[in-house]
Design an enzyme around this catalytic site. Structure first.
Site, mmCIF file in Angstrom:
data_model
loop_
_atom_site.group_PDB
_atom_site.id
_atom_site.type_symbol
_atom_site.label_atom_id
_atom_site.label_comp_id
_atom_site.label_asym_id
_atom_site.label_seq_id
_atom_site.Cartn_x
_atom_site.Cartn_y
_atom_site.Cartn_z
ATOM 1 N N CYS A 150 0.832 -1.210 0.000
ATOM 2 C CA CYS A 150 0.000 0.000 0.000
ATOM 3 C C CYS A 150 0.863 1.255 0.000
ATOM 4 C CB CYS A 150 -0.921 0.027 1.224
ATOM 5 S SG CYS A 150 -2.021 -1.390 1.302
ATOM 6 N N ARG A 205 -8.037 -4.482 -2.890
ATOM 7 C CA ARG A 205 -7.583 -3.364 -3.729
ATOM 8 C C ARG A 205 -8.584 -3.218 -4.875
ATOM 9 N NH1 ARG A 205 -2.580 -2.513 -1.620
ATOM 10 N NH2 ARG A 205 -1.550 -4.400 -0.906
HETATM 11 C C1 BEZ Z 1 0.578 -4.611 1.907
HETATM 12 O O1 BEZ Z 1 1.769 -4.898 1.881
HETATM 13 O O2 BEZ Z 1 0.160 -3.533 1.538
HETATM 14 C C2 BEZ Z 1 -0.384 -5.631 2.420
HETATM 15 C C3 BEZ Z 1 -0.077 -6.962 2.273
HETATM 16 C C4 BEZ Z 1 -0.955 -7.915 2.767
HETATM 17 C C5 BEZ Z 1 -2.139 -7.533 3.367
HETATM 18 C C6 BEZ Z 1 -2.443 -6.186 3.482
HETATM 19 C C7 BEZ Z 1 -1.564 -5.238 2.997
#
Ligand code: BEZ
Length: 240
Positions: free
Chosen positions: A63, A141
Site C-alpha cells: 500500500c 484493492r
Molecule cells: C501490503 O503490503 O500492503 C499488504 C499486504 C498484505 C495484506 C495487506 C496489505
C-alpha cells in the site's frame, strides 16, 4: 411471506450486507470524512473523472508503494481531468500518521489527495470492497473509474499481494476518454498513437470500400496521439 422473511433472517439466507456497483451504474452516493475534509460523493467531483480506489491497510508495504506512485503520477492524472480518492478501513488518525511516515521516508512524498476515514466500513460495503474470501475486516484493492457524470465506467479488483500499475490505470482513463471523444474502441494493448477500431460498415457502399484483406467486422483507423491529447485536454480545459 412473513415466514419467508423470517427465513431470510437466519443463516439459510443471510442478509445481503453489501452492494456491488457495476459498470454503467450511477456511483452510489455517500458523505465521508477524509484527510482533506468532508466530502459529498460524487457531487463534489462532478465534471471530473475519478479514480476511487481502496487498499487493505495503512502502514503496510505494498500500500505504501501504491500511495507513493499515485502521488508521483497525480500531475499526469490531472492533465486528463482526473482526480484521486482513496479509502481504507481505518480512521483519520491512522491515515494521517501513515502519511507522516511516508513523508519522512527517503525522498519523502507528501500525499495530497484525500483518503476516506471508513472505520465503520459503510462506504467499503456500499462499493463491494469487503470481499469475505479475502477478509471480513479489510478492503481489497478495488479501483472504480467514474466519469464526469458520476457513472461507473471501469471496475478492477486486485488481491492484497499485488500492487497496482499506474500506467494501466492511466491507459484506461485515456482509452475511455478517446472512445467517448472519437466514437471508437481501443484494441488489446492499445496505447495512444496506436490504431483504433471503428464500427463495422453499415451500408453496401461502405462494405465495398472495406479492406478485403481483413474480415468485414474489423475496421482499423489511424488516430494520432496529438489529435487525442488536443481533443481530450481541450475538452477537459473547457469543463474546468
Ligand atoms: C501490503 O503490503 O500492503 C499488504 C499486504 C498484505 C495484506 C495487506 C496489505
Amino acid at each position: 411471506m412473513d415466514q419467508l422473511l423470517e427465513l431470510c433472517d437466519t443463516e439459510i439466507c443471510p442478509k445481503m450486507e453489501q452492494s456491488l456497483p457495476l459498470i454503467g451504474d450511477a456511483a452510489p452516493e455517500f458523505t465521508a470524512s477524509t484527510t482533506n475534509g468532508k466530502i459529498k460523493f460524487p457531487d463534489d467531483f462532478a465534471g471530473k473523472w475519478v479514480v476511487f480506489f481502496s487498499h487493505p491497510a495503512d502502514f503496510t508495504p505494498v500500500c505504501t508503494t501504491e500511495f507513493i506512485e499515485f502521488q508521483n503520477n497525480l500531475k499526469e492524472f490531472e492533465k486528463i481531468n482526473t482526480t484521486l480518492l482513496g479509502l481504507s478501513v481505518g480512521g483519520l488518525t491512522s491515515h494521517l500518521g501513515w502519511f507522516d511516515a511516508i513523508s519522512k521516508m527517503q525522498n519523502g512524498t507528501n500525499i495530497t489527495f484525500p483518503l476516506i476515514d471508513d472505520l465503520n466500513m459503510n462506504v467499503a460495503k456500499l462499493y463491494g470492497m469487503i470481499q469475505a474470501g479475502a477478509s471480513d475486516t479489510h478492503a481489497v484493492r478495488a479501483v472504480f473509474i467514474i466519469d464526469p457524470n458520476g457513472i461507473i465506467r471501469t471496475v478492477l479488483y486486485y488481491p492484497a499481494s499485488l500492487g497496482r500499475n499506474m500506467s494501466e490505470i492511466w491507459r484506461i482513463l485515456v482509452a475511455l476518454q478517446t472512445a467517448d471523444a472519437f466514437g471508437v474502441a481501443t484494441p488489446a494493448n492499445w496505447t495512444p498513437g496506436d490504431e483504433v477500431l471503428t464500427p463495422a460498415p453499415t451500408s453496401a457502399s461502405e462494405l465495398r470500400e472495406h479492406d478485403k484483406k481483413i474480415p468485414w467486422f474489423m475496421n482499423y483507423k489511424k488516430l494520432d496521439k496529438k489529435e487525442i491529447y488536443d481533443k481530450i485536454c481541450k475538452k477537459n480545459a473547457e469543463t474546468k
